[in-house]
Scaffold this motif. Structure first.
Motif, PDB file in Angstrom:
ATOM      1  N   PHE A  62       0.828  -1.340  -0.002  1.00 31.66           N
ATOM      2  CA  PHE A  62      -0.052   0.007   0.062  1.00 31.66           C
ATOM      3  C   PHE A  62       0.884   1.313  -0.094  1.00 31.66           C
ATOM      4  CE2 PHE A  62      -3.731  -2.351   2.224  1.00 31.66           C
ATOM      5  CZ  PHE A  62      -4.017  -3.041   1.410  1.00 31.66           C
ATOM      6  N   GLN A  63       0.387   2.103  -0.776  1.00 32.70           N
ATOM      7  CA  GLN A  63       1.198   3.633  -1.059  1.00 32.70           C
ATOM      8  C   GLN A  63       0.753   4.532   0.280  1.00 32.70           C
ATOM      9  OE1 GLN A  63       3.853   4.288  -2.720  1.00 32.70           O
ATOM     10  NE2 GLN A  63       3.507   2.011  -3.494  1.00 32.70           N
ATOM     11  N   LYS A  64       1.575   5.278   0.722  1.00 31.51           N
ATOM     12  CA  LYS A  64       1.089   6.196   1.879  1.00 31.51           C
ATOM     13  C   LYS A  64      -0.102   7.027   1.510  1.00 31.51           C
ATOM     14  CE  LYS A  64       4.806   8.116   3.675  1.00 31.51           C
ATOM     15  NZ  LYS A  64       5.550   8.883   4.066  1.00 31.51           N
ATOM     16  N   ARG A  65      -0.178   7.701   0.180  1.00 29.89           N
ATOM     17  CA  ARG A  65      -1.316   8.336  -0.144  1.00 29.89           C
ATOM     18  C   ARG A  65      -2.635   7.464  -0.001  1.00 29.89           C
ATOM     19  NH1 ARG A  65      -0.999  10.640  -6.165  1.00 29.89           N
ATOM     20  NH2 ARG A  65       0.969  11.495  -5.228  1.00 29.89           N
ATOM     21  N   PHE A  66      -2.685   6.245  -0.294  1.00 33.66           N
ATOM     22  CA  PHE A  66      -3.927   5.366  -0.274  1.00 33.66           C
ATOM     23  C   PHE A  66      -4.102   5.434   1.130  1.00 33.66           C
ATOM     24  CE2 PHE A  66      -5.432   1.091   0.344  1.00 33.66           C
ATOM     25  CZ  PHE A  66      -6.701   1.216  -0.209  1.00 33.66           C
ATOM     26  N   VAL A  67      -3.299   5.173   2.110  1.00 37.08           N
ATOM     27  CA  VAL A  67      -3.491   4.708   3.489  1.00 37.08           C
ATOM     28  C   VAL A  67      -4.030   5.876   3.708  1.00 37.08           C
ATOM     29  CG1 VAL A  67      -2.453   4.332   5.714  1.00 37.08           C
ATOM     30  CG2 VAL A  67      -1.639   3.148   3.831  1.00 37.08           C
ATOM     31  N   LYS A  68      -3.597   7.264   3.734  1.00 38.60           N
ATOM     32  CA  LYS A  68      -4.031   8.154   4.472  1.00 38.60           C
ATOM     33  C   LYS A  68      -5.763   8.551   3.633  1.00 38.60           C
ATOM     34  CE  LYS A  68      -0.117  11.253   4.970  1.00 38.60           C
ATOM     35  NZ  LYS A  68       0.496  12.443   4.474  1.00 38.60           N
ATOM     36  N   PHE A  69      -5.839   8.186   2.584  1.00 37.00           N
ATOM     37  CA  PHE A  69      -7.208   8.344   1.899  1.00 37.00           C
ATOM     38  C   PHE A  69      -8.277   7.421   2.653  1.00 37.00           C
ATOM     39  CE2 PHE A  69     -10.231   6.806  -1.353  1.00 37.00           C
ATOM     40  CZ  PHE A  69     -11.061   8.108  -1.513  1.00 37.00           C
ATOM     41  N   VAL A  70      -7.909   6.420   3.076  1.00 34.59           N
ATOM     42  CA  VAL A  70      -8.715   5.368   3.495  1.00 34.59           C
ATOM     43  C   VAL A  70      -9.086   5.578   5.130  1.00 34.59           C
ATOM     44  CG1 VAL A  70      -8.566   3.610   1.837  1.00 34.59           C
ATOM     45  CG2 VAL A  70      -7.283   3.345   4.111  1.00 34.59           C
ATOM     46  N   ALA A  71      -8.350   6.304   5.632  1.00 35.43           N
ATOM     47  CA  ALA A  71      -8.078   6.582   7.303  1.00 35.43           C
ATOM     48  C   ALA A  71      -9.725   7.148   7.758  1.00 35.43           C
ATOM     49  CB  ALA A  71      -7.171   7.505   7.670  1.00 35.43           C
ATOM     50  N   TYR A  72     -10.197   7.948   7.390  1.00 40.77           N
ATOM     51  CA  TYR A  72     -11.608   8.460   7.808  1.00 40.77           C
ATOM     52  C   TYR A  72     -12.803   7.497   7.306  1.00 40.77           C
ATOM     53  CZ  TYR A  72      -9.333  12.738   9.506  1.00 40.77           C
ATOM     54  OH  TYR A  72      -8.462  13.376  10.184  1.00 40.77           O
ATOM     55  N   PRO A  73     -12.717   7.191   6.055  1.00 44.14           N
ATOM     56  CA  PRO A  73     -13.620   6.157   5.693  1.00 44.14           C
ATOM     57  C   PRO A  73     -13.730   4.978   6.431  1.00 44.14           C
ATOM     58  CG  PRO A  73     -12.871   7.194   3.705  1.00 44.14           C
ATOM     59  CD  PRO A  73     -11.884   7.637   4.736  1.00 44.14           C
ATOM     60  N   ALA A  74     -12.529   4.343   6.751  1.00 43.35           N
ATOM     61  CA  ALA A  74     -12.561   3.201   7.558  1.00 43.35           C
ATOM     62  C   ALA A  74     -13.160   3.402   9.080  1.00 43.35           C
ATOM     63  CB  ALA A  74     -10.941   2.385   7.800  1.00 43.35           C
ATOM     64  N   TYR A  75     -12.660   4.343   9.403  1.00 43.76           N
ATOM     65  CA  TYR A  75     -13.120   4.853  10.953  1.00 43.76           C
ATOM     66  C   TYR A  75     -14.635   4.897  10.950  1.00 43.76           C
ATOM     67  CZ  TYR A  75     -14.025   7.583  15.041  1.00 43.76           C
ATOM     68  OH  TYR A  75     -14.602   8.084  16.184  1.00 43.76           O
ATOM     69  N   VAL A  76     -15.238   5.790  10.018  1.00 42.36           N
ATOM     70  CA  VAL A  76     -16.704   5.821   9.839  1.00 42.36           C
ATOM     71  C   VAL A  76     -17.205   4.618   9.725  1.00 42.36           C
ATOM     72  CG1 VAL A  76     -18.354   6.741   8.520  1.00 42.36           C
ATOM     73  CG2 VAL A  76     -16.473   8.132   9.069  1.00 42.36           C
ATOM     74  N   VAL A  77     -16.757   3.554   8.776  1.00 44.13           N
ATOM     75  CA  VAL A  77     -17.403   2.194   8.716  1.00 44.13           C
ATOM     76  C   VAL A  77     -17.543   1.349   9.845  1.00 44.13           C
ATOM     77  CG1 VAL A  77     -17.107   0.248   7.541  1.00 44.13           C
ATOM     78  CG2 VAL A  77     -16.970   2.153   6.078  1.00 44.13           C
ATOM     79  N   LEU A  78     -16.365   1.349  10.777  1.00 44.76           N
ATOM     80  CA  LEU A  78     -16.425   0.878  11.821  1.00 44.76           C
ATOM     81  C   LEU A  78     -17.213   1.476  12.886  1.00 44.76           C
ATOM     82  CD1 LEU A  78     -12.496   0.030  11.919  1.00 44.76           C
ATOM     83  CD2 LEU A  78     -14.361  -1.703  11.666  1.00 44.76           C
ATOM     84  N   LEU A  79     -17.296   2.687  12.934  1.00 46.67           N
ATOM     85  CA  LEU A  79     -18.196   3.280  14.033  1.00 46.67           C
ATOM     86  C   LEU A  79     -19.647   3.003  13.768  1.00 46.67           C
ATOM     87  CD1 LEU A  79     -17.670   5.315  16.352  1.00 46.67           C
ATOM     88  CD2 LEU A  79     -18.388   7.260  14.822  1.00 46.67           C
ATOM     89  N   LEU A  80     -19.944   2.747  12.373  1.00 43.90           N
ATOM     90  CA  LEU A  80     -21.400   2.343  11.982  1.00 43.90           C
ATOM     91  C   LEU A  80     -21.382   0.950  12.301  1.00 43.90           C
ATOM     92  CD1 LEU A  80     -21.676   4.086   8.836  1.00 43.90           C
ATOM     93  CD2 LEU A  80     -22.887   4.812  10.764  1.00 43.90           C
ATOM     94  N   MET A  81     -20.555   0.077  12.302  1.00 43.22           N
ATOM     95  CA  MET A  81     -20.667  -1.411  12.438  1.00 43.22           C
ATOM     96  C   MET A  81     -20.479  -1.522  14.196  1.00 43.22           C
ATOM     97  SD  MET A  81     -17.611  -2.876  10.001  1.00 43.22           S
ATOM     98  CE  MET A  81     -18.129  -4.560  10.349  1.00 43.22           C
ATOM     99  N   LEU A  82     -19.900  -0.442  14.868  1.00 41.38           N
ATOM    100  CA  LEU A  82     -20.297  -0.373  16.362  1.00 41.38           C
ATOM    101  C   LEU A  82     -21.658  -0.319  16.693  1.00 41.38           C
ATOM    102  CD1 LEU A  82     -16.976   1.008  17.739  1.00 41.38           C
ATOM    103  CD2 LEU A  82     -17.620  -1.330  17.802  1.00 41.38           C
TER     104      LEU A  82
END
Length: 371
Positions: A62-82
């Motif tokens: 994974f490239q750094k740009r991609f990791v930064k891009f998915v940070a907030y979406p991944a957090y929101v998805v996991l918050l919705l799963m909780l």
């Protein structure tokens, strides 16, 4: 020309060798915990490791740009799963922590441990340094940590909530927040602790605290787990009783000998020598993680690497303190030794992230201070 292929030579063997040693040792201990039955725990332990290690290898590309891009979406998805766990979650062991997703049962709170590190590293990595020691950096970060912690506490799962808070606090501290804020938070936590104890904890959680303070007061009741764990560890001596010879685990005196109390199972049969081997392996893995963090060339990668290392450290430290009676029993397994898919997944995500950052470090020439 080297006889070792370049892709093999590039791997971080200073971390992989102790990791493989721990996993193999764990399979041996789990075989004994099952009375010599390899297929009961050890086979699935090794299979899970193989799957999640392959996942970690994929993460390294994974490239750094991609990791930064998915940070907030991944957090929101996991918050919705909780949130979904609270609405339609699967109940097991008296707690509502899992989601039924087809053939698997997923525990979103486990994924939130590395996710909180990622989202906070991204937040502080893009924040101007002048804003770090201000309330404008504290309040958003506090909200990012507070929401998942509150949802996890409702499950209830105190150990996971503390792990989320610990990883987040480490990132905030290393980002440069003033030390006086952490001191003030500690004083405030101590002040409200009595109220949180009597009104925030479940009765069984309160009993765990009382048991931790004085386990001998009820050795056959609430203090049974810690008492038997201490007996198992102490009876191992220097070299242990030998493989498949542990009486505490085989006679069912030791609770959860293959998960939360696997270290006690190991110490009874492998003694002080086995304990030292495990601790040295953990020390090598954690020290490698810290070296990866120190070698980074930007603030985001440094915070991400340090936070992932801290998450693994929390697992190890709390579990060892728990089985030795130095902390209340909170149900946190020992990485790479305990049987359990959720713990293996979380810790391999942390190691996969560190391996990814290590590759970033090797592909980017150092240019001075971290910015």
């Amino acid at each position: 020309m080297s006889i070792v292929p370049a892709p093999v030579a590039r791997q971080p063997w200073s971390m992989l060798v102790p990791l493989f040693g721990l996993v193999a040792f764990g399979a041996l201990v789990l075989t004994s915990a099952a009375g010599g039955d390899f297929s009961r725990y050890a086979s699935s332990h090794l299979l899970r490791f193989a799957i999640f290690f392959a996942m970690a290898l994929v993460m390294t590309v994974f490239q750094k740009r991609f990791v930064k891009f998915v940070a907030y979406p991944a957090y929101v998805v996991l918050l919705l799963m909780l949130l979904a766990v609270e609405a339609v979650g699967f109940v097991g062991g008296g707690s509502q922590r899992w989601l039924d997703i087809g053939p698997i049962q997923l525990q979103p709170s486990e994924l939130m441990k590395p996710a909180i590190v990622l989202v906070l590293a991204n937040f502080y990595g893009t924040l101007p340094m002048g804003m770090v020691p201000t309330w404008r950096s504290l309040i958003p970060a506090g909200a990012l940590i507070g929401f998942p912690m509150a949802l996890v506490l409702l499950q209830p799962d105190l150990g996971t909530a503390l792990a989320i808070g610990f990883g987040g606090a480490v990132v905030m501290f290393l980002a440069g927040l003033p030390l006086r804020w952490f001191v003030g938070a500690g004083v405030a936590a101590a002040a409200i602790a009595p109220l949180a104890f009597f009104f925030g904890l479940k009765p069984y959680q309160q009993r765990r605290v009382f048991t931790f303070l004085d386990p001998e007061s009820d050795p056959l009741g609430d203090g049974y787990h810690i008492t038997q764990s201490k007996i198992a560890i102490g009876s191992g001596g220097i070299s242990g009783k030998g493989f498949d010879q542990g009486s505490q685990s085989h006679l069912n005196y030791l609770p959860e000998p293959h998960t939360d109390f696997v270290f006690a199972t190991m110490a009874e049969e492998w003694g002080f020598i086995g304990g030292i081997f495990s601790l040295v392996c953990y020390a090598l893995i954690l020290s490698w993680g810290l070296r990866v963090a120190r070698r980074t060339t930007d603030r985001f990668a440094m915070l991400l690497a340090a936070g992932m290392t801290a998450t693994i450290f929390f697992y190890v430290a709390i579990n060892l303190m728990m089985v030795m009676g130095l902390a209340p029993v909170v149900g946190i397994p020992l990485p790479f030794l305990s049987h359990g898919g959720s713990s293996m997944m979380t810790n391999m995500i942390c190691l996969g992230t560190l391996m990814m950052i290590d590759r970033w470090n090797k592909s980017t020439p150092r240019s001075g201070l971290i910015t």
